[in-house]
Design a protein around this motif. Structure first.
Motif, mmCIF file in Angstrom:
data_model
loop_
_atom_site.group_PDB
_atom_site.id
_atom_site.type_symbol
_atom_site.label_atom_id
_atom_site.label_comp_id
_atom_site.label_asym_id
_atom_site.label_seq_id
_atom_site.Cartn_x
_atom_site.Cartn_y
_atom_site.Cartn_z
ATOM 1 N N THR A 34 0.859 -1.186 0.000
ATOM 2 C CA THR A 34 0.000 0.000 0.000
ATOM 3 C C THR A 34 0.896 1.236 0.000
ATOM 4 N N GLN A 78 -10.851 -0.533 1.381
ATOM 5 C CA GLN A 78 -10.056 -0.247 2.573
ATOM 6 C C GLN A 78 -9.436 -1.525 3.146
ATOM 7 N N GLU A 79 -10.186 -2.608 3.202
ATOM 8 C CA GLU A 79 -9.665 -3.866 3.742
ATOM 9 C C GLU A 79 -8.468 -4.356 2.919
ATOM 10 N N SER A 81 -6.435 -2.437 1.192
ATOM 11 C CA SER A 81 -5.342 -1.523 1.524
ATOM 12 C C SER A 81 -4.654 -1.949 2.813
ATOM 13 N N GLN A 82 -5.436 -2.279 3.828
ATOM 14 C CA GLN A 82 -4.870 -2.703 5.114
ATOM 15 C C GLN A 82 -4.098 -4.015 4.980
ATOM 16 N N ARG A 83 -4.616 -4.911 4.166
ATOM 17 C CA ARG A 83 -3.952 -6.196 3.941
ATOM 18 C C ARG A 83 -2.560 -5.990 3.330
ATOM 19 N N TYR A 147 -6.945 9.087 2.154
ATOM 20 C CA TYR A 147 -6.284 9.029 3.450
ATOM 21 C C TYR A 147 -6.000 10.456 3.895
ATOM 22 N N TYR A 152 -8.505 6.532 7.020
ATOM 23 C CA TYR A 152 -9.144 6.395 5.712
ATOM 24 C C TYR A 152 -10.367 7.293 5.689
#
Length: 158
Positions: A34, A78-79, A81-83, A147, A152
């Motif tokens: 990311t 978003q999930e 991106s976090q991963r 962001y 986010y």
């Protein structure tokens, strides 16, 4: 003295889009991270820059492959991106994607992507700046993932 934490606080006031920059290793294994340190650089020729942390697991694979894809994330990613922001693990497990002509992953469901080949690399403190010449891309449109101030965000319809 002005330090990295102060820079982070101030730059946190600069709203950015969120991307996942992908590449591959010499054996074709996919890698990605990311990133919001991404920018268009030139229209003629079409150049993009990405800034990669030297400590990132993906770091060595950019120079080795000589190519990358900038995947521009949609508001509902978003999930994902976090991963890709986390270290370790198979980030691509269960993630829909295709491969471009260079073997680099293009993620499904994004707002668009740019396929780039590295034409220059510059030192940038604890990061390296890769300049890529875009040779393909697609804009699909939609609402972006943003962001701002350490969180986010979604754009308000105006």
């Amino acid at each position: 003295m002005f330090d990295g934490q102060q820079l982070r606080r101030v730059m946190g006031m600069f709203a950015t889009g969120v991307t996942i920059v992908t590449t591959r290793d010499a054996d074709g294994r996919p890698y990605g991270l990311t990133a919001n340190a991404v920018s268009s650089l030139s229209l003629d020729p079409p150049l993009v820059l990405v800034c990669i942390d030297r400590k990132a697991e993906t770091f060595p694979h950019f120079a080795a492959s000589g190519c990358f894809v900038v995947n521009i994330l949609a508001a509902d990613q978003q999930e994902l991106s976090q991963r890709f922001a986390a270290s370790g693990g198979d980030k691509f497990a269960g993630v829909a994607h295709t491969r471009n002509c260079d073997g680099v992953p293009i993620l499904a469901g994004t707002l668009g992507h740019l396929e780039c080949r590295i034409v220059a690399t510059h030192e940038g403190g604890d990061h390296v700046i890769h300049v890529g010449q875009a040779h393909a891309g697609e804009a699909r449109g939609g609402a972006p993932l943003c962001y701002f101030a350490g969180r986010y965000r979604r754009l308000a319809e105006g």
